[in-house]
Write a protein that holds these residues in place. Structure first.
Motif, mmCIF file in Angstrom:
data_model
loop_
_atom_site.group_PDB
_atom_site.id
_atom_site.type_symbol
_atom_site.label_atom_id
_atom_site.label_comp_id
_atom_site.label_asym_id
_atom_site.label_seq_id
_atom_site.Cartn_x
_atom_site.Cartn_y
_atom_site.Cartn_z
ATOM 1 N N ILE A 146 -4.619 -5.381 29.809
ATOM 2 C CA ILE A 146 -3.789 -6.248 30.311
ATOM 3 C C ILE A 146 -2.773 -5.881 31.065
ATOM 4 C CG2 ILE A 146 -2.272 -8.264 29.684
ATOM 5 C CD1 ILE A 146 -4.066 -9.008 27.204
ATOM 6 N N LYS A 159 0.715 -5.472 32.001
ATOM 7 C CA LYS A 159 2.043 -6.191 31.468
ATOM 8 C C LYS A 159 2.980 -6.518 32.527
ATOM 9 C CE LYS A 159 1.965 -4.678 26.685
ATOM 10 N NZ LYS A 159 2.352 -4.030 25.591
ATOM 11 N N MET A 183 -2.496 -9.765 -1.032
ATOM 12 C CA MET A 183 -1.713 -8.837 -0.321
ATOM 13 C C MET A 183 -1.939 -7.439 -0.172
ATOM 14 S SD MET A 183 0.987 -10.269 1.003
ATOM 15 C CE MET A 183 1.951 -8.847 1.302
ATOM 16 N N ASN A 204 -5.078 -7.387 2.183
ATOM 17 C CA ASN A 204 -4.565 -7.466 3.612
ATOM 18 C C ASN A 204 -4.051 -6.315 4.248
ATOM 19 O OD1 ASN A 204 -5.567 -10.192 3.865
ATOM 20 N ND2 ASN A 204 -3.938 -10.857 3.108
ATOM 21 N N ALA A 205 -3.470 -5.473 3.399
ATOM 22 C CA ALA A 205 -2.671 -4.211 4.031
ATOM 23 C C ALA A 205 -3.791 -3.248 4.639
ATOM 24 C CB ALA A 205 -1.964 -3.627 2.823
ATOM 25 N N PRO A 206 -3.152 -2.638 5.966
ATOM 26 C CA PRO A 206 -4.069 -1.996 6.545
ATOM 27 C C PRO A 206 -4.024 -0.578 6.084
ATOM 28 C CG PRO A 206 -2.329 -2.624 8.098
ATOM 29 C CD PRO A 206 -2.130 -3.207 6.837
ATOM 30 N N ILE A 244 1.989 -0.202 -0.168
ATOM 31 C CA ILE A 244 1.352 -0.081 1.166
ATOM 32 C C ILE A 244 2.285 0.931 1.916
ATOM 33 C CG2 ILE A 244 1.591 -1.884 2.744
ATOM 34 C CD1 ILE A 244 1.521 -4.063 1.105
ATOM 35 N N MET A 265 3.580 2.413 4.937
ATOM 36 C CA MET A 265 4.199 2.126 6.663
ATOM 37 C C MET A 265 4.708 3.348 6.993
ATOM 38 S SD MET A 265 5.409 -1.722 6.291
ATOM 39 C CE MET A 265 5.827 -1.734 4.530
ATOM 40 N N TRP A 317 5.143 1.517 14.220
ATOM 41 C CA TRP A 317 4.675 0.310 14.609
ATOM 42 C C TRP A 317 5.545 -0.150 15.821
ATOM 43 C CZ3 TRP A 317 7.305 1.062 10.271
ATOM 44 C CH2 TRP A 317 8.499 0.782 10.109
#
Lengths: 453, 75
Positions: free
Chosen positions: B2, B4, B56, B59-61, B68, B70, B75
């Motif tokens: 795409i 931008k 939860m 769902n966490a990558p 979890i 990070m 990000w």
């Protein structure tokens, strides 16, 4: 239809299990082509067996045994709530939305999660990351969006009732294009807790069905104040299914809607049907100006862009899903970039606040109109829906939103009933009433349905 | 892929056209806003959902046992 089916379920002439199994069979046969469902509930038959026991013991709820399809932006615990986006591709809901809790309390059975335009950003039903939805009533035309899967599921007899969400026409547009009934409740009538928001100033969850009774029944179940949604109003929920026959009302029609309706065949059909309705119900048609309604699209989009940008900041790929800017489609990215621009400090006042002021003017136009008329009847779409494959440019999107967006700006209640067929595609009629007059809306819609069948 | 920059230009043009139209609206009040009685919300106590933690973590990558993961600035 739904009322008759509920009677049969109560008397056990058909069982909930049979009802669910028959829909699962239809889904298996048709979904590959229609793509209305992104997920089918594997536990639906087992849940139906439990409901059958409750029916036998006389302890079942209002929706007992009915198959309910849910748009993929409404949280159903344990089921995917992916908003038809790669961003939330493997995300399963961790809780039930308020509307789902209420449906389950009344023994409705969630049969699956339906397709939609990605993050509800669209009106065509063709921008899902998991493939477009086909219009069951006219395969070469778009089904409408963003509640495309819900509209198609109802039209293709894959469920009894479906839930959609409406921010600028996303229930009403697919209802019209797919030839089904759809209702956008008054803003604040239905709790938004558990709805993944597009624009918090406009979003409402509402029903789609093949008949007015089904939609009215669903509205009885899902309406009401919630402690988890601060804008939900503490107003009594009436018995929408206890219909009164409509007579001698004042029906408003707007010359501005006539100007905005590009295909004059649509306006002619709408006008003739409205005149017939007025004659049969001994009602008067009064022309009412809605002075600022032609600015509805220009007021709507800045608000949506800014609120959507704000609402998507949580999709950063940390606790769940992926970073939205790296995984979404073009229309979603457009709204994020647009919202980001407009939210910048140097633009404060230019876009968002100006749009809010015009929103207020449009709300006042409707308020003034409703001082003199009971309902407003208008077309839903300005032209027949585009063919599948035709590029949906921003200009096309804005054009098609023009007749539905005003009701969201005004916060009023608006429903779509069946109109006629033009060029093989259904075209509905939109009935709008003042906020929190859902009872009046359903009475008018039911009378319309009865007079036209 | 795409583009931008192209999208940003498209949006700027659309918004510019919209504002031109909105500026024509008569009767726009200068002040806009609403007041609330309370600026804080009432705390609602509810029972803990036993499935929430399990879902939860599903769902966490990225995760490591009870955490979890990070990475800062990732990000």
């Amino acid at each position: 239809m739904i009322k008759e089916k509920i009677e049969k379920l109560k008397k056990q002439e058909i069982t909930s299990k049979q009802n669910i199994e028959s829909f699962l069979k239809v889904i298996k046969e048709k979904n590959k082509e229609i793509n209305a469902f992104l997920y089918v509930n594997k536990g639906a038959v087992k849940q139906a067996e439990i409901v059958d026991e409750k029916i036998k013991n006389g302890k079942a709820g209002k929706l007992a045994g009915l198959a309910i399809a849910v748009k993929s932006n409404i949280n159903v615990k344990g089921m995917p709530v992916n908003c038809a986006s790669k961003t939330l591709e493997n995300y399963n809901a961790t809780f039930d939305a308020d509307v789902i809790k209420k449906i389950k309390q009344e023994d409705g059975i969630i049969i699956g999660m339906t397709n939609m335009d990605e993050f509800a950003c669209g009106m065509s039903g063709t921008s899902s990351a998991f493939g477009k939805t086909i219009n069951p009533k006219c395969h070469e035309r778009i089904p409408g969006g963003s509640s495309s899967g819900s509209g198609a599921a109802v039209a293709a007899d894959m469920c009894d009732i479906a839930l959609g969400s409406d921010t600028g026409g996303s229930i009403r547009s697919p209802a019209s294009n797919c030839g089904v009934i759809g209702v956008k409740p008054s803003y604040g009538r239905v709790s938004r807790y558990g709805l993944i928001d597009l624009a918090m100033s406009f979003d409402q969850i509402g029903p789609l069905g093949n008949d007015v009774y089904g939609c009215a029944l669903m509205m009885e179940v899902i309406s009401g104040k919630s402690d988890y949604d601060a804008i939900s109003f503490d107003k009594p929920v009436e018995k929408y299914t206890k219909f009164n026959k409509i007579e001698e009302i004042k029906i408003g029609i707007s010359p501005e809607f006539k100007d905005m309706c590009d295909d004059k065949r649509i306006y002619e059909i709408f006008e003739n049907l409205t005149k017939k309705f007025a004659e049969k119900t001994k009602s008067r048609i009064i022309e009412k100006n809605l002075k600022h309604v032609k600015l509805a699209v220009q007021a709507y989009y800045p608000i949506v862009y800014v609120e959507f940008f704000s609402g998507t900041r949580k999709f950063d790929g940390r606790k769940y899903g992926k970073k939205i800017e790296e995984s979404c489609g073009e229309e979603v990215l457009k709204r994020i970039i647009g919202g980001k621009e407009m939210s910048k400090a140097e633009h404060e006042g230019t876009y968002y606040r100006k749009a809010l002021r015009v929103k207020d003017l449009i709300r006042q136009d409707f308020e003034n109109a409703f001082r003199e008329v009971d309902v407003l009847i208008t077309p839903v779409v300005p032209a027949i829906p585009p063919k599948i494959g035709k590029e949906i440019t921003p200009e096309v999107m804005y054009f098609f939103d023009a007749l539905t967006v005003p009701a969201n700006l005004a916060g009023i209640c608006s429903g779509v009933v069946n109109g006629e067929i033009i060029d093989n595609v259904p075209v509905g009629v939109q009935i709008s009433v003042p906020s929190f007059k859902e009872k009046l809306l359903f009475d008018v819609m039911k009378t319309w349905q009865d007079l036209n069948t | 892929m795409i583009d931008k920059t192209k999208i940003k230009k498209q949006i700027e043009k659309v918004m510019h056209d919209f504002i031109k139209e909105l500026n024509k609206a008569e009767g726009v009040k200068q002040d806009f806003g609403s007041e609330r009685d309370k600026s804080t919300r009432d705390v609602i106590k509810k029972d803990q959902d036993k499935d929430f933690r399990k879902l939860m973590f599903e769902n966490a990558p990225k995760k490591n046992q009870d955490f979890i993961l990070m990475e800062k600035k990732h990000w």
